[in-house]
Structures are given as C-alpha cells and as structure tokens.
Motif scaffolding. Structure first.
Motif, PDB file in Angstrom:
ATOM      1  N   PRO A   7      -1.227   2.972  -3.706  1.00  0.00           N
ATOM      2  CA  PRO A   7       0.003   2.899  -4.512  1.00  0.00           C
ATOM      3  C   PRO A   7      -0.306   2.340  -5.902  1.00  0.00           C
ATOM      4  O   PRO A   7      -1.043   1.376  -6.043  1.00  0.00           O
ATOM      5  CB  PRO A   7       0.910   1.968  -3.709  1.00  0.00           C
ATOM      6  N   ARG A   8       0.265   2.977  -6.914  1.00  0.00           N
ATOM      7  CA  ARG A   8       0.011   2.571  -8.297  1.00  0.00           C
ATOM      8  C   ARG A   8       1.327   2.346  -9.025  1.00  0.00           C
ATOM      9  O   ARG A   8       2.341   2.934  -8.696  1.00  0.00           O
ATOM     10  CB  ARG A   8      -0.807   3.634  -9.015  1.00  0.00           C
ATOM     11  N   CYS A   9       1.279   1.507 -10.013  1.00  0.00           N
ATOM     12  CA  CYS A   9       2.454   1.198 -10.833  1.00  0.00           C
ATOM     13  C   CYS A   9       2.825   2.428 -11.667  1.00  0.00           C
ATOM     14  O   CYS A   9       1.952   3.026 -12.305  1.00  0.00           O
ATOM     15  CB  CYS A   9       2.151   0.013 -11.743  1.00  0.00           C
ATOM     16  N   PRO A  10       4.091   2.810 -11.690  1.00  0.00           N
ATOM     17  CA  PRO A  10       4.481   3.961 -12.508  1.00  0.00           C
ATOM     18  C   PRO A  10       4.420   3.663 -14.005  1.00  0.00           C
ATOM     19  O   PRO A  10       4.411   4.580 -14.826  1.00  0.00           O
ATOM     20  CB  PRO A  10       5.919   4.237 -12.068  1.00  0.00           C
ATOM     21  N   ASN A  11       4.337   2.387 -14.360  1.00  0.00           N
ATOM     22  CA  ASN A  11       4.319   1.996 -15.765  1.00  0.00           C
ATOM     23  C   ASN A  11       2.893   1.935 -16.326  1.00  0.00           C
ATOM     24  O   ASN A  11       2.620   2.487 -17.380  1.00  0.00           O
ATOM     25  CB  ASN A  11       5.028   0.653 -15.936  1.00  0.00           C
ATOM     26  N   CYS A  12       1.988   1.235 -15.607  1.00  0.00           N
ATOM     27  CA  CYS A  12       0.639   1.031 -16.142  1.00  0.00           C
ATOM     28  C   CYS A  12      -0.456   1.723 -15.335  1.00  0.00           C
ATOM     29  O   CYS A  12      -1.624   1.681 -15.729  1.00  0.00           O
ATOM     30  CB  CYS A  12       0.331  -0.454 -16.253  1.00  0.00           C
ATOM     31  N   PHE A  42       7.237  -6.380  -7.923  1.00  0.00           N
ATOM     32  CA  PHE A  42       6.939  -6.065  -9.313  1.00  0.00           C
ATOM     33  C   PHE A  42       5.431  -5.853  -9.440  1.00  0.00           C
ATOM     34  O   PHE A  42       4.661  -6.237  -8.566  1.00  0.00           O
ATOM     35  CB  PHE A  42       7.404  -7.191 -10.253  1.00  0.00           C
ATOM     36  N   CYS A  43       5.035  -5.230 -10.529  1.00  0.00           N
ATOM     37  CA  CYS A  43       3.607  -5.026 -10.797  1.00  0.00           C
ATOM     38  C   CYS A  43       3.033  -6.329 -11.343  1.00  0.00           C
ATOM     39  O   CYS A  43       3.530  -6.864 -12.337  1.00  0.00           O
ATOM     40  CB  CYS A  43       3.421  -3.894 -11.799  1.00  0.00           C
ATOM     41  N   HIS A  44       2.006  -6.833 -10.698  1.00  0.00           N
ATOM     42  CA  HIS A  44       1.421  -8.087 -11.167  1.00  0.00           C
ATOM     43  C   HIS A  44       0.545  -7.900 -12.399  1.00  0.00           C
ATOM     44  O   HIS A  44       0.056  -8.864 -12.967  1.00  0.00           O
ATOM     45  CB  HIS A  44       0.642  -8.780 -10.036  1.00  0.00           C
ATOM     46  N   ARG A  87       9.395  -4.072 -12.911  1.00  0.00           N
ATOM     47  CA  ARG A  87      10.099  -4.110 -11.620  1.00  0.00           C
ATOM     48  C   ARG A  87       9.914  -2.778 -10.912  1.00  0.00           C
ATOM     49  O   ARG A  87       9.958  -1.720 -11.534  1.00  0.00           O
ATOM     50  CB  ARG A  87      11.575  -4.392 -11.821  1.00  0.00           C
ATOM     51  N   LEU A  88       9.733  -2.838  -9.613  1.00  0.00           N
ATOM     52  CA  LEU A  88       9.530  -1.632  -8.815  1.00  0.00           C
ATOM     53  C   LEU A  88      10.778  -1.343  -8.014  1.00  0.00           C
ATOM     54  O   LEU A  88      11.375  -2.243  -7.425  1.00  0.00           O
ATOM     55  CB  LEU A  88       8.334  -1.814  -7.873  1.00  0.00           C
TER      56      LEU A  88
END
Length: 134
Positions: free
Chosen positions: A108-113, A123-125, A130-131
């Motif tokens: 799973p990966r952050c959609p932002n970074c 949230f992405c650390h 926010r996820l």
C-alpha cells in the motif's frame, strides 16, 4: 522481480542505445523522449558543423543511420560527447523502467507522495496526508 520487468528494462535500454529517445517512447515518457532526441540531434548537428562536414540531408541521414561507421570523420572529443549522450540516455531509460517496476508492487502506498504506508496509521507518516478509510 518478475521476468517482465527485467525484459522491459532491457528493451528500453537497448532502444535508447540504438537511438536516444526511442527507449523513452517505448516507456511512454513523451517529454523525456523529445528531450533526449533533441539533445542528441542538436549535438549531432553541432558536431557536423564543427567537423567541417556539409549539412546536407544525405550527410545527415548517412551519419544518423550509421553513426558508428561515420565516427571516423569526427574529432575524438565529438565522438566521445555523442557516445556520452547515448550512454546517459540509455541509463535514464533503464532507470525509468526500473522505477516503474518498483511502483507496480502490491504494497500500500500513499496517494499523495507514493511512499510506503504504515497500515496501523490513519495518515501517511511521510507527508502527513490523511487517508480515507476503505
């Protein structure tokens, strides 16, 4: 690493080695393809003019089509510069294909970074985005 990823890297690198920019077209990296093709063609035109060769369509096609056989008329510095551009374009195509393979995995990966997520957090650390819970 799967076999498809290794083959994709190899094909992109070989196409870029044959003609800088073509490996990037294979990877659908259009801006980089135009950039590498323009850098290579501009350098070729510069080499031809500084080597005292005529800028005719026949000379350009002969030089571009058989670059390694046409290097005999080039000064050593010009031939090395053209070879360096080709090597850098090849390495860039290989790196892009490798980076794309890295992003295809199942983590799973952050959609932002696009960095790997900790599933215990909401949230992405890395970027604190926010996820949405799904």
């Amino acid at each position: 690493m799967n076999g498809r990823g290794n083959r994709r890297r190899f094909v992109a690198a070989m196409l870029s080695f044959l003609q800088p920019g073509i490996g990037h077209v294979y990877l659908r990296e259009w801006v980089r393809a135009v950039l590498w093709g323009t850098v290579w063609l501009g350098s070729l035109l510069l080499v031809l003019t500084t080597a005292g060769l005529e800028l005719t369509a026949r000379n350009l096609l002969a030089t571009a089509g058989g670059f390694f056989s046409a290097v005999d008329g080039f000064p050593m510095e010009a031939a090395l510069a053209m070879f360096a551009i080709t090597v850098f374009a090849t390495m860039d195509a290989y790196w892009l294909a490798a980076r794309e393979d890295y992003r295809i995995d199942d983590t799973p990966r952050c959609p932002n970074c696009s960095k790997e997520l900790d599933p215990s957090l909401e949230f992405c650390h890395w970027c604190t985005a926010r996820l949405d819970e799904k």
